[in-house]
Motif scaffolding. Structure first.
Motif, PDB file in Angstrom:
ATOM      1  N   GLY A 106     108.677  21.610  36.124  1.00  0.00           N
ATOM      2  CA  GLY A 106     107.875  21.092  35.025  1.00  0.00           C
ATOM      3  C   GLY A 106     108.182  21.697  33.662  1.00  0.00           C
ATOM      4  N   VAL A 107     109.235  22.508  33.568  1.00  0.00           N
ATOM      5  CA  VAL A 107     109.577  23.144  32.288  1.00  0.00           C
ATOM      6  C   VAL A 107     109.930  22.092  31.244  1.00  0.00           C
ATOM      7  N   PHE A 108     110.833  21.176  31.577  1.00  0.00           N
ATOM      8  CA  PHE A 108     111.190  20.154  30.596  1.00  0.00           C
ATOM      9  C   PHE A 108     110.004  19.268  30.264  1.00  0.00           C
ATOM     10  N   LYS A 109     109.179  18.937  31.239  1.00  0.00           N
ATOM     11  CA  LYS A 109     108.005  18.094  30.981  1.00  0.00           C
ATOM     12  C   LYS A 109     107.103  18.732  29.935  1.00  0.00           C
ATOM     13  N   GLU A 110     106.893  20.038  30.027  1.00  0.00           N
ATOM     14  CA  GLU A 110     106.068  20.728  29.021  1.00  0.00           C
ATOM     15  C   GLU A 110     106.713  20.662  27.645  1.00  0.00           C
ATOM     16  N   LEU A 111     108.014  20.902  27.577  1.00  0.00           N
ATOM     17  CA  LEU A 111     108.713  20.810  26.298  1.00  0.00           C
ATOM     18  C   LEU A 111     108.646  19.389  25.753  1.00  0.00           C
ATOM     19  N   PHE A 112     108.881  18.403  26.621  1.00  0.00           N
ATOM     20  CA  PHE A 112     108.839  17.001  26.231  1.00  0.00           C
ATOM     21  C   PHE A 112     107.451  16.618  25.717  1.00  0.00           C
ATOM     22  N   ASP A 113     106.416  17.001  26.458  1.00  0.00           N
ATOM     23  CA  ASP A 113     105.045  16.668  26.045  1.00  0.00           C
ATOM     24  C   ASP A 113     104.723  17.264  24.682  1.00  0.00           C
ATOM     25  N   PHE A 114     105.188  18.481  24.424  1.00  0.00           N
ATOM     26  CA  PHE A 114     104.938  19.118  23.128  1.00  0.00           C
ATOM     27  C   PHE A 114     105.706  18.393  22.024  1.00  0.00           C
ATOM     28  N   ALA A 115     106.962  18.041  22.290  1.00  0.00           N
ATOM     29  CA  ALA A 115     107.757  17.292  21.318  1.00  0.00           C
ATOM     30  C   ALA A 115     107.103  15.945  21.020  1.00  0.00           C
ATOM     31  N   LYS A 116     106.615  15.291  22.060  1.00  0.00           N
ATOM     32  CA  LYS A 116     105.944  13.996  21.908  1.00  0.00           C
ATOM     33  C   LYS A 116     104.681  14.146  21.048  1.00  0.00           C
ATOM     34  N   ALA A 117     103.921  15.210  21.280  1.00  0.00           N
ATOM     35  CA  ALA A 117     102.709  15.451  20.493  1.00  0.00           C
ATOM     36  C   ALA A 117     103.052  15.685  19.023  1.00  0.00           C
ATOM     37  N   ILE A 118     104.118  16.418  18.759  1.00  0.00           N
ATOM     38  CA  ILE A 118     104.552  16.641  17.376  1.00  0.00           C
ATOM     39  C   ILE A 118     104.921  15.317  16.724  1.00  0.00           C
ATOM     40  N   ALA A 119     105.741  14.530  17.405  1.00  0.00           N
ATOM     41  CA  ALA A 119     106.184  13.244  16.859  1.00  0.00           C
ATOM     42  C   ALA A 119     104.991  12.328  16.587  1.00  0.00           C
ATOM     43  N   GLN A 120     104.056  12.261  17.527  1.00  0.00           N
ATOM     44  CA  GLN A 120     102.886  11.399  17.348  1.00  0.00           C
ATOM     45  C   GLN A 120     102.014  11.897  16.201  1.00  0.00           C
ATOM     46  N   SER A 121     101.844  13.201  16.085  1.00  0.00           N
ATOM     47  CA  SER A 121     100.994  13.744  15.021  1.00  0.00           C
ATOM     48  C   SER A 121     101.592  13.510  13.640  1.00  0.00           C
ATOM     49  N   GLU A 122     102.905  13.343  13.569  1.00  0.00           N
ATOM     50  CA  GLU A 122     103.595  13.084  12.308  1.00  0.00           C
ATOM     51  C   GLU A 122     103.780  11.587  12.049  1.00  0.00           C
TER      52      GLU A 122
END
Length: 126
Positions: free
Chosen positions: A75-91
């Motif tokens: 689940g390491v990449f999933k956590e990184l991906f989810d965080f990247a997705k949250a950044i992109a959505q917040s912007e």
């Protein structure tokens, strides 16, 4: 990472200077790093942006993905991906994209499992 995913040898000094430049300049890149409780690096990715005049906003790109072999399927990449997705959505990003070597089937399966799909665009380069 490049050797493993694409069979490509990179020049260490050039990559080192590129990473330093990305870290020093937020407009170039944002690095996300996953660590365990002991502070050991488990994996990382680089997040960059591309301006879209069609949508008057940024596309976010996930690049330079790497998870240490002993930490894959945890689940390491999933956590990184989810965080990247949250950044992109917040912007207010129009899209979250990445490119993957056409022969890296394991990575493609991971990206598909996270809801990503193959784009209708082909990539060309010179």
């Amino acid at each position: 990472m490049a050797k493993e995913s694409e069979g490509t040898e990179l020049d260490y000094e050039i990559v080192r200077e590129g990473v330093k430049a990305g870290i020093a300049d937020d407009s170039k890149a944002t690095y996300l790093v996953a660590r365990n409780d002991n502070g050991e690096v488990l994996g990382s990715l680089m997040l960059t942006t591309e301006w879209s005049d069609w949508n008057n906003c940024n596309y976010y790109w996930i690049q330079s993905v790497y998870v240490r072999p002993e930490n894959r399927h945890q689940g390491v990449f999933k956590e990184l991906f989810d965080f990247a997705k949250a950044i992109a959505q917040s912007e207010g990003a129009s899209a979250l994209r990445l490119y993957v070597d056409c022969n890296n089937f394991n990575a493609q399966k991971v990206y598909q499992s996270l809801g990503m799909h193959e784009s209708h665009y082909l990539m060309y380069e010179l």
